[in-house]
Write a protein that holds these residues in place. Structure first.
Motif, PDB file in Angstrom:
ATOM      1  N   PHE A 105     -57.007 150.126  75.576  1.00 26.75           N
ATOM      2  CA  PHE A 105     -57.617 148.838  75.934  1.00 26.75           C
ATOM      3  C   PHE A 105     -59.141 148.965  75.996  1.00 26.75           C
ATOM      4  CE2 PHE A 105     -59.282 146.473  79.702  1.00 26.75           C
ATOM      5  CZ  PHE A 105     -59.266 145.203  79.142  1.00 26.75           C
ATOM      6  N   VAL A 106     -59.610 149.996  76.698  1.00 27.02           N
ATOM      7  CA  VAL A 106     -61.058 150.181  76.836  1.00 27.02           C
ATOM      8  C   VAL A 106     -61.692 150.428  75.460  1.00 27.02           C
ATOM      9  CG1 VAL A 106     -62.846 151.662  77.819  1.00 27.02           C
ATOM     10  CG2 VAL A 106     -60.914 150.973  79.212  1.00 27.02           C
ATOM     11  N   ALA A 107     -61.023 151.245  74.643  1.00 24.92           N
ATOM     12  CA  ALA A 107     -61.567 151.549  73.313  1.00 24.92           C
ATOM     13  C   ALA A 107     -61.673 150.278  72.471  1.00 24.92           C
ATOM     14  CB  ALA A 107     -60.688 152.582  72.616  1.00 24.92           C
ATOM     15  N   GLU A 108     -60.655 149.416  72.559  1.00 19.22           N
ATOM     16  CA  GLU A 108     -60.683 148.185  71.755  1.00 19.22           C
ATOM     17  C   GLU A 108     -61.788 147.253  72.211  1.00 19.22           C
ATOM     18  OE1 GLU A 108     -56.733 146.447  71.556  1.00 19.22           O
ATOM     19  OE2 GLU A 108     -55.965 148.387  70.857  1.00 19.22           O
ATOM     20  N   ILE A 109     -61.944 147.121  73.533  1.00 18.19           N
ATOM     21  CA  ILE A 109     -63.027 146.275  74.040  1.00 18.19           C
ATOM     22  C   ILE A 109     -64.375 146.845  73.603  1.00 18.19           C
ATOM     23  CG2 ILE A 109     -64.254 145.607  76.139  1.00 18.19           C
ATOM     24  CD1 ILE A 109     -61.977 143.888  76.046  1.00 18.19           C
ATOM     25  N   ARG A 110     -64.435 148.168  73.494  1.00 18.44           N
ATOM     26  CA  ARG A 110     -65.687 148.776  73.071  1.00 18.44           C
ATOM     27  C   ARG A 110     -65.846 148.758  71.554  1.00 18.44           C
ATOM     28  NH1 ARG A 110     -69.016 150.234  76.797  1.00 18.44           N
ATOM     29  NH2 ARG A 110     -68.271 150.874  78.847  1.00 18.44           N
ATOM     30  N   GLY A 111     -64.903 148.123  70.884  1.00 16.67           N
ATOM     31  CA  GLY A 111     -65.068 147.870  69.458  1.00 16.67           C
ATOM     32  C   GLY A 111     -64.522 148.948  68.542  1.00 16.67           C
ATOM     33  N   PHE A 112     -63.654 149.822  69.027  1.00 15.22           N
ATOM     34  CA  PHE A 112     -63.087 150.857  68.160  1.00 15.22           C
ATOM     35  C   PHE A 112     -61.670 150.472  67.761  1.00 15.22           C
ATOM     36  CE2 PHE A 112     -66.132 153.040  70.918  1.00 15.22           C
ATOM     37  CZ  PHE A 112     -66.985 153.533  69.945  1.00 15.22           C
ATOM     38  N   ASN A 113     -61.327 150.808  66.525  1.00 14.50           N
ATOM     39  CA  ASN A 113     -59.996 150.474  66.032  1.00 14.50           C
ATOM     40  C   ASN A 113     -59.447 151.598  65.175  1.00 14.50           C
ATOM     41  OD1 ASN A 113     -59.065 147.801  66.897  1.00 14.50           O
ATOM     42  ND2 ASN A 113     -61.040 147.158  66.072  1.00 14.50           N
ATOM     43  N   GLY A 114     -58.140 151.551  64.977  1.00 14.28           N
ATOM     44  CA  GLY A 114     -57.485 152.451  64.029  1.00 14.28           C
ATOM     45  C   GLY A 114     -57.740 153.912  64.309  1.00 14.28           C
ATOM     46  N   ALA A 115     -58.050 154.650  63.246  1.00 11.49           N
ATOM     47  CA  ALA A 115     -58.150 156.107  63.333  1.00 11.49           C
ATOM     48  C   ALA A 115     -59.291 156.529  64.272  1.00 11.49           C
ATOM     49  CB  ALA A 115     -58.383 156.692  61.943  1.00 11.49           C
ATOM     50  N   GLU A 116     -60.395 155.789  64.208  1.00 12.94           N
ATOM     51  CA  GLU A 116     -61.548 156.103  65.042  1.00 12.94           C
ATOM     52  C   GLU A 116     -61.171 156.015  66.528  1.00 12.94           C
ATOM     53  OE1 GLU A 116     -64.365 157.215  64.462  1.00 12.94           O
ATOM     54  OE2 GLU A 116     -65.906 156.426  65.814  1.00 12.94           O
ATOM     55  N   LYS A 117     -60.415 154.963  66.848  1.00 10.00           N
ATOM     56  CA  LYS A 117     -59.981 154.761  68.226  1.00 10.00           C
ATOM     57  C   LYS A 117     -59.115 155.934  68.687  1.00 10.00           C
ATOM     58  CE  LYS A 117     -56.550 151.850  69.109  1.00 10.00           C
ATOM     59  NZ  LYS A 117     -55.845 150.562  69.224  1.00 10.00           N
ATOM     60  N   ASN A 118     -58.147 156.301  67.849  1.00  5.91           N
ATOM     61  CA  ASN A 118     -57.242 157.393  68.218  1.00  5.91           C
ATOM     62  C   ASN A 118     -57.981 158.716  68.356  1.00  5.91           C
ATOM     63  OD1 ASN A 118     -55.068 155.666  68.278  1.00  5.91           O
ATOM     64  ND2 ASN A 118     -54.617 155.976  66.103  1.00  5.91           N
ATOM     65  N   ARG A 119     -58.943 158.930  67.457  1.00  4.30           N
ATOM     66  CA  ARG A 119     -59.696 160.177  67.509  1.00  4.30           C
ATOM     67  C   ARG A 119     -60.470 160.277  68.833  1.00  4.30           C
ATOM     68  NH1 ARG A 119     -64.564 162.036  66.813  1.00  4.30           N
ATOM     69  NH2 ARG A 119     -65.444 159.961  66.496  1.00  4.30           N
ATOM     70  N   LEU A 120     -61.143 159.167  69.194  1.00  5.56           N
ATOM     71  CA  LEU A 120     -61.913 159.168  70.448  1.00  5.56           C
ATOM     72  C   LEU A 120     -61.006 159.401  71.652  1.00  5.56           C
ATOM     73  CD1 LEU A 120     -64.438 156.241  69.919  1.00  5.56           C
ATOM     74  CD2 LEU A 120     -64.970 158.655  70.192  1.00  5.56           C
ATOM     75  N   ILE A 121     -59.847 158.742  71.644  1.00  5.57           N
ATOM     76  CA  ILE A 121     -58.941 158.881  72.787  1.00  5.57           C
ATOM     77  C   ILE A 121     -58.421 160.315  72.875  1.00  5.57           C
ATOM     78  CG2 ILE A 121     -56.717 158.151  73.728  1.00  5.57           C
ATOM     79  CD1 ILE A 121     -57.342 155.343  72.675  1.00  5.57           C
ATOM     80  N   ASP A 122     -57.972 160.859  71.738  1.00  2.00           N
ATOM     81  CA  ASP A 122     -57.445 162.232  71.735  1.00  2.00           C
ATOM     82  C   ASP A 122     -58.486 163.209  72.259  1.00  2.00           C
ATOM     83  OD1 ASP A 122     -55.158 161.290  70.727  1.00  2.00           O
ATOM     84  OD2 ASP A 122     -55.489 161.940  68.656  1.00  2.00           O
TER      85      ASP A 122
END
Lengths: 244, 310
Positions: free
Chosen positions: B100-117
């Protein structure tokens, strides 16, 4: 807009992650049915329409909609997550809209699950499906207005019980303002124009017009402007309350 | 832009109460600044204004050159903020919350998963990744809050009591993380734990009653302790008088309250003390240089009359 969707997705998830959503859906469906069949006299009226079903929606919403809207902001304020939410890169308007649309979408789900009523009446007779569709839209818009009021009230307090009671009271006043009970109180001493203005604020008057098959754009505009007004107030309340 | 955070006469009042009173401060990249102060001193309020949650009553805060009141959303993109108590949505799982936080911060898809991991690994949340946050221990909750703040690798990190409620191992780990990230960020942490300031901060300010009362490196603050760099000497039993006689000329010699045998020598250098001990062939059981205590400096600055014993 992307932020609005993200917020709305989270809120809908929050409804379904607790039993609240399921309890609400079951009660809503049971009560719409009970009102239509036992109080509204769905069968004894002997008419192929859903008037008996729709005419009790305002009263049902009065009790049930504040239960959906009460947690929207009060919970954020109580748990302190409002500080997290409002320091993410999104505007207050986006947050308010996201939460409102989530609650509205949830109501739409509840309302759409009453489709067996529509099937029943179509099996039993040949109803005017245009009126039924308009009534569904009208009912959803009215629910939206209740929700907008509830959301704004929810932003005023940390306490969900207070949010529920105050929202239910405000909604009650809006619902009742078209009835003689309220209007007679004003009739003796206020000019006719004021009485008409108060009457024109009534949910009932506008909703009944829709369910009776009178499709007047003004009734829809009424609900839309009411939603817009209360959400605007909601944004202001959230911003003001933050700094207090 | 070397100054990432610039506060200019930043003030906040709630009604008649002034929570933050005209604070001037700038924090460059690469600095870890510690906010010290008693409860209710205005630390959290200052942080809330920097992070854009509260609007200043007067004065301004500039983040990466942008004014917080004029471009609030843009400023928030540059900041990672963990509010006091690390609030998060208890009904969500760690994974859901970070998404949720990543999406609000404008990250999606692979980039989002990479940041979270990457963040989950750094903050050590892997084992509770799919667990609802409300079921987590206090230490994990705190780290979820930390993960949320550092997820987007912000230039500025504002952490309100980041190690509160952590056990000593977790504290050590979080402090290590903060130091690791310090090089390319400006970081502000608030804390009650004074040893933390020495452990992670390159600079510390003391705030009380909304005012900035002291500003310096932890060493500079320590130097304000009257006992800073004094020598604590424990002579062998029976030799107190000889020791006193030999050391008295070097500075001011006092007994230490609560210790029968210990002496405190102020104003002497290490060389002078060791020379005196050697020359007079003194028998010393203990010799130790007092660095001073931040606790004492803190008390002396925030509560000079000792009014708030409670």
């Amino acid at each position: 807009m992307r932020n609005v969707i993200t917020i709305a997705k989270r809120e809908i998830g929050a409804y379904f992650s607790t039993p609240v959503a399921y309890v609400f859906l079951v009660i809503f469906l049971a009560m719409t049915g009970a009102f239509a069949f036992f109080i509204g006299g769905f069968f004894s009226r002997g008419q192929a329409d859903l008037l008996a079903f729709f005419s009790y929606h305002p009263w049902l919403y009065l009790a049930l909609i504040p239960a959906i809207s009460m947690r929207l902001w009060a919970e954020e304020r109580r748990s302190g997550t409002i500080e997290l939410l409002m320091t993410l890169p999104l505007s207050t308007t986006e947050a308010v809209l996201g939460k409102f649309f989530a609650a509205w979408a949830f109501t739409a789900i509840a309302l759409s699950l009453t489709f067996p009523m529509w099937i029943t009446v179509n099996v039993l007779g040949t109803p005017d499906n245009g009126v039924i569709l308009a009534s569904y839209v009208g009912s959803l818009l009215m629910a939206g207005a209740f929700l907008a009021i509830g959301s704004c009230v929810s932003a005023l307090t940390k306490n969900q019980v207070i949010a529920f009671i105050v929202a239910a009271t405000v909604c009650f006043l809006f619902t009742m303002s078209g009835l003689d009970l309220v209007l007679n109180f004003f009739r003796g001493w206020t000019p006719e124009i004021l009485v008409d203005t108060i009457a024109s604020f009534s949910f009932l008057t506008h909703f009944q017009a829709v369910t009776n098959g009178v499709i007047d754009l003004r009734d829809f505009i009424y609900f839309f402007s009411l939603i817009a007004f209360w959400l605007f107030a909601n944004v202001i309340v959230v911003d003001l309350k933050k700094s207090a | 832009m070397s100054q990432m955070i610039v506060l200019d006469k930043l003030s906040k009042s709630f009604g008649a109460f002034t929570a933050v009173d005209s604070i001037n401060l700038s924090v460059p990249k690469g600095q870890v600044l510690g906010f010290l102060g008693p409860n209710g001193a205005g630390k959290s309020t200052t942080m809330k204004m920097i992070s854009g949650f509260l609007e200043p009553s007067s004065g301004s805060a500039k983040i990466a050159g942008l004014d917080v009141t004029q471009s609030p959303v843009e400023v928030k993109r540059h900041i990672g903020y963990m509010p006091e108590g690390a609030p998060s949505y208890g009904d969500m799982t760690t994974a859901g919350f970070l998404r949720f936080v990543a999406e609000i911060r404008g990250f999606n898809g692979a980039e989002k998963n990479r940041l979270i991991d990457q963040t989950v690994e750094r903050v050590r949340l892997t084992e509770v990744f799919n667990q609802p946050i409300e079921t987590l221990s206090k230490g994990f909750k705190r780290r979820v809050g930390l993960a949320q703040a550092m997820l987007h690798d912000p230039q500025i990190l504002i952490l309100d009591e980041p190690t509160d409620g952590l056990d000593p191992n977790q504290k050590h780990h979080v402090r290590g993380l903060i130091k690791e990230m310090a090089a390319d960020k400006a970081i502000i942490i608030s804390t009650h734990i004074l040893e933390e300031v020495e452990a992670v901060c390159s600079r510390a300010v003391i705030i009380a009653h909304g005012k900035l009362l002291a500003d310096g490196t932890p060493e500079e603050l320590l130097a304000r302790d009257p006992h800073h760099n004094t020598h604590l000497i424990t002579p062998q039993a029976g030799t107190e008088d000889r020791v006193r006689k030999a050391l008295a000329p070097l500075g001011v010699l006092d007994s230490v309250a609560g210790h029968d045998t210990q002496l405190r020598l102020s104003g002497a250098t290490n060389q002078a003390v060791s020379a005196a001990i050697r020359d007079a062939k003194l028998s010393i059981e203990g010799l130790y240089v007092d660095r001073g205590a931040l606790d004492d400096v803190f008390r002396q600055i925030t509560d000079p009359e000792g009014l708030n014993h409670a």
